[in-house]
Motif scaffolding. Structure first.
Motif, short mmCIF file in Angstrom:
data_model
loop_
_atom_site.label_atom_id
_atom_site.label_comp_id
_atom_site.label_asym_id
_atom_site.label_seq_id
_atom_site.Cartn_x
_atom_site.Cartn_y
_atom_site.Cartn_z
N LYS A 11 20.87 -3.46 7.35
CA LYS A 11 20.85 -4.53 6.76
C LYS A 11 19.88 -5.65 7.01
O LYS A 11 19.35 -6.90 6.53
N LYS A 12 19.92 -5.06 8.75
CA LYS A 12 19.80 -6.29 9.84
C LYS A 12 18.44 -5.80 10.63
O LYS A 12 18.53 -4.57 11.03
N TYR A 592 12.08 -8.40 6.45
CA TYR A 592 12.68 -6.93 6.68
C TYR A 592 13.71 -6.74 5.36
O TYR A 592 13.52 -6.02 4.53
N SER A 593 14.37 -7.43 5.16
CA SER A 593 15.16 -7.97 3.90
C SER A 593 14.22 -7.39 2.66
O SER A 593 14.83 -6.72 1.65
N ILE A 594 13.15 -8.00 2.80
CA ILE A 594 11.79 -7.77 1.73
C ILE A 594 11.77 -6.16 1.30
O ILE A 594 12.08 -5.34 -0.08
N TRP A 649 7.75 -16.05 1.15
CA TRP A 649 9.01 -16.30 1.33
C TRP A 649 9.10 -17.20 -0.13
O TRP A 649 9.63 -16.88 -1.20
N ASP A 650 7.56 -18.16 -0.38
CA ASP A 650 8.02 -18.90 -1.80
C ASP A 650 7.19 -18.79 -2.60
O ASP A 650 7.57 -19.69 -3.72
N ILE A 651 6.31 -17.57 -2.30
CA ILE A 651 6.43 -16.95 -4.10
C ILE A 651 6.33 -15.71 -4.30
O ILE A 651 7.18 -15.29 -5.70
N PHE A 652 6.48 -14.38 -3.36
CA PHE A 652 6.44 -13.34 -3.48
C PHE A 652 7.80 -13.48 -3.69
O PHE A 652 8.73 -12.24 -4.48
N ALA A 653 8.72 -13.81 -3.15
CA ALA A 653 10.25 -13.87 -2.63
C ALA A 653 11.03 -14.26 -3.52
O ALA A 653 12.11 -13.38 -4.73
N ASP A 654 10.32 -15.85 -4.01
CA ASP A 654 11.52 -16.52 -4.83
C ASP A 654 11.37 -16.07 -6.13
O ASP A 654 11.72 -16.76 -6.88
#
Length: 803
Positions: A11-12, A592-594, A649-654
């Motif tokens: 997971k990490k 990594y989480s993504i 972070w702000d577009i792809f993941a969120d």
């Protein structure tokens, strides 16, 4: 959803995997240079770090950026010549050996002193190679057997070969003239090695007599110890206070010698009394005026910074002590009108910060004044990164006023390859061999001029910049590998810090032009200094030196590399902050989480899918990102990693990942629409990894290998592609809508997964309805102006939420 299990089990992200990747890269040899490759060669004149101590964060950030350039160029299809060298010549190691062992170079047998230098250099060299390897630097090899060293016979023989060639061309001569002299380092310094420091000192107003007159003349000086070397008094020709003294003679106090009073426009009437004492030598102005006026100099100070016999009763005193004594004696005689304390700039040695003196001695010089216009001209053929830093070079070139003294009275350096017969004829050897004239006979048996068989070898060495300035020629095979030289020269890139523009860059351009009539480089990359988080230069005296090893151990090399790139634009000074390195580590974990989430899904082919508007929107954002990154990367500026982080972070993941989760798991939409989500997720991830690969080589390569089965570092760098660019106009609206819904749920202490009974959306978002409905668990979506519920203004629109 249980059928979709992540391919990445952990997971990490584990930074221990960085060291595993280093071993893998070394086993695979993916960074080696193949001079027979059909690819175009991009050669990098890597700054050989000086082996003078444990590398600190300045080294880590600077070389990580250079490594990023090499990695970028590989991905752009170049065969990258990226050698690792170690600079081992010159003054710093000699000073350290003297300090560590409590010895003086000039009082130690030369062989013994050289041995001590080599031992210390070997220790420091190992430290450099160890941290370079751990930071993931992709030089062609970091093996101690394959790097180059500037004190090796191979390198030094090339330095000597260039000297021999320039001698034959009449560009080198010996002359006795005043030089910058460091009494601590005991060597001549070039103007480029002189720094200036503010110093508080006494401005002493001294009364001079006038011959055949009861009048006197008051002179203000900061260097009364040079009275014995005073050759004239200068006054400004338009200064009415002194017109009656033009052509008369003054009497130097203490020494009672007569000197002329000369009108000269050099004098500043506003300084002191407006009358200037001209001595040999107080500063560079004195030196120039002595030449101009044809005055005979007096050697007042010796190489130990002590007064000579010319100082009379002050002979043997250190300069500072002599100054104090002379002032006292002049005051006793009533010849001091007053004393003021002032701040002024004094020249100091670049290395030890000792105040330099100007001492006349014989040295070898390389002609440079005749080539200044040529160097300016070829600098216009080079692309500078950033462009404005070119001005530093131009300013220096325009300030050069004398030829370059290239010989040094030191031991650990490349020897000047000359011998002299008993009749003082110079013996110049043939190039191709490393010569040590102080310990070996000349390569001839008799002087070709007079037949003498008695010889004396030159003991002096070259200025270390005379060595360093051929690095571009050495790495490209000059005089050693004609085929390589044809492909690798002019060198693709000189990366360096701004503090050595006037030395390493300028001297390289000068020397290479003198030898080849070409510019040394196609590109020059100039970085700022690396400072502590308060903007202070790192130094032992401040106790603020930051070393990379503990930070790498705590956060990983990628985090350190990312933080250095993201800190500021190219050319500006970089502040080291552990908080920002920790922030970079968080982003790497987010990446990594993504990737772990995306690894849950297979990567379909393009013909299996049917893109939705959500997919086409993120692809438009992705292509836009590539364009923005490319602008900075093309200028070799890796600040663009901030754009990637913001996108990820702000577009792809969120937003995008949250939009398509349900579709990716097959909860909504057709099979083709599900596969479209998979295909888009993988395409975005692969592209993001490629954009980050030059800067964060570990996490990107690990993920690429695990998910796509090959190293990322031999992949092609992404290019922008055709998209529906009009969808970019919806990014702000889409993000605002999502954020407003989340905020409304949080305000009601509801889970983000809790249902929305009714949602009023602007009509512009109609193409996204399916994904938005699933994302926010909406029971009903209505397009148009909201009539009920929580009404929120979004730009020019409104949304309504009923929870």
């Amino acid at each position: 959803m249980s059928q979709y299990k992540p391919k990445l089990k952990e997971k990490k992200w584990d930074i221990k995997k960085e060291e595993e990747l280093i071993k893998k890269w070394e086993e695979e040899g993916i960074y080696g240079f193949n001079k027979n490759s059909p690819k175009p060669v991009f050669s990098i004149d890597t700054p050989p770090p000086y082996a003078s101590g444990t590398p600190h964060m300045g080294f880590a950030y600077h070389y990580a950026a250079i490594d990023s350039i090499a990695r970028l160029m590989r991905m752009k299809g170049f065969e990258v010549l990226f050698p690792m060298g170690i600079d081992r010549n010159g003054l710093p190691v000699e000073v350290q050996v003297e300090k560590i062992h409590g010895i003086r170079m000039t009082e130690t047998p030369r062989d013994k002193f050289l041995e001590l230098c080599r031992e210390l250099l070997d220790k420091y060299e190992n430290d450099i190679l160890t941290i370079s390897r751990r930071l993931g630097f992709s030089m062609n090899s970091l093996s101690p057997d394959e790097i180059y060293r500037t004190d090796s016979p191979k390198y030094r023989s090339l330095t000597q070969a260039t000297f021999i060639e320039l001698w034959k061309r009449g560009l080198i001569y010996e002359d006795e003239r005043p030089n910058n002299w460091c009494p601590r380092c005991h060597t001549t310094l070039a103007d480029a090695e002189v720094e200036y420091a503010e110093e508080e000192t006494s401005l002493v107003y001294i009364r001079f007599g006038i011959k055949n007159s009861s009048d006197s003349l008051i002179i203000a000086t900061t260097r009364p110890e040079l009275l014995c070397a005073c050759a004239a008094i200068l006054v400004h020709p338009d200064d009415d206070r002194y017109t009656h003294l033009h052509g008369k003679r003054a009497i130097v106090p203490t020494y009672n010698k007569e000197i002329p009073i000369i009108p000269h426009k050099e004098v500043d009437p506003e300084f002191g009394t407006g009358a200037m004492m001209l001595c040999s030598y107080g500063d560079t102005v004195d030196i120039r005026l002595f030449r101009e006026l044809g005055l005979k100099p007096v050697k007042a100070i010796n190489t130990e910074a002590r007064m000579t016999e010319a100082a009379g009763k002050y002979a043997g005193l250190l300069v500072a002590e002599a100054r104090k004594r002379i002032i006292e004696n002049l005051m006793e005689q009533g010849l001091v009108e007053k004393i003021e304390r002032i701040e002024h700039k004094v020249p100091i040695c670049w290395r030890c910060k000792t105040r330099i003196e100007f001492i006349s001695m014989r040295e070898y010089y390389l002609k440079q004044l005749d080539f200044l216009e040529d160097v300016l001209r070829i600098s216009d053929m080079i692309r500078f990164h950033p462009a404005h830093n070119k001005q530093m070079l131009i300013n220096w070139i325009k300030s050069v006023k004398s030829d370059w003294p290239i010989s040094r009275r030191r031991y650990y350096g490349t020897e000047v390859p000359l011998w002299y017969c008993e009749n003082d004829h110079v013996i110049l050897p043939k190039p191709g061999k490393y010569y040590q004239p102080w310990r070996e006979p000349p390569p001839i048996k008799a002087c070709p001029v007079c037949g003498s068989r008695k010889f004396k070898g030159e003991w002096r060495t070259f200025d270390t910049w005379f060595d360093s300035s051929i690095s571009a020629l050495f790495i490209s095979g000059y005089l050693r590998d004609e085929e390589l030289f044809k492909r690798a020269f002019p060198v693709g890139l000189r990366p360096q810090g701004k503090e050595i523009v006037r030395t390493w860059l300028y001297y390289t351009l000068l020397r290479v032009y003198q030898l080849t009539k070409q510019p040394a480089f196609k590109h020059v990359w100039i970085s700022g200094l690396v400072m502590d988080e308060h903007g202070r230069k790192m130094s032992k005296s401040l106790g603020n030196i930051i070393y990379p090893e503990p930070l790498v151990k705590k956060y990983g090399a990628d985090a350190l590399r990312f933080a250095g790139a993201a800190e500021t634009r190219l050319g500006a000074d970089i502040m080291v902050s552990e908080n920002r390195i920790a922030g970079a580590a968080k982003f790497i974990q987010k990446l990594y989480s993504i990737a772990r989430f995306i690894s849950s899904f297979p990567e379909p082919s393009r013909d299996e899918i049917e893109l939705s508007s959500s997919d086409e929107w993120i692809l438009a954002e992705l292509s836009n990102l590539i364009n923005r990154v490319k602008v900075l990367y093309d200028d070799l500026d890796f600040f663009a990693v901030n754009y990637v982080r913001d996108f990820v972070w702000d577009i792809f993941a969120d937003h995008y990942i949250e939009l398509v989760k349900s579709r990716a798991y097959g909860s909504i939409g057709s099979k083709k629409e599900q596969k479209a989500a998979w295909w888009t997720l993988h395409l975005v991830l692969k592209t993001v990894l490629k954009l980050l690969a030059p800067v964060t080589p570990f996490i990107t390569d690990y993920l690429y290998r695990e998910l796509y089965g090959k190293t990322i570092h031999l992949e092609h760098f992404p290019e922008p592609f055709a998209v529906k660019s009009e969808l970019l106009e919806l990014t702000g609206l889409l993000r605002s809508v999502n954020s407003a819904i989340w905020k409304a749920k949080k305000a009601k202490n509801l889970s983000l997964k809790s249902p929305v009974k009714k949602l009023y959306l602007p009509e512009a978002l109609e193409p996204f309805i399916m994904d938005i409905k699933a994302m926010h668990n909406c029971e009903k979506i209505i397009l148009g102006e909201p009539k009920e519920g929580i009404i929120i203004d979004i730009s020019d629109s409104k949304i309504g939420i009923i929870l």
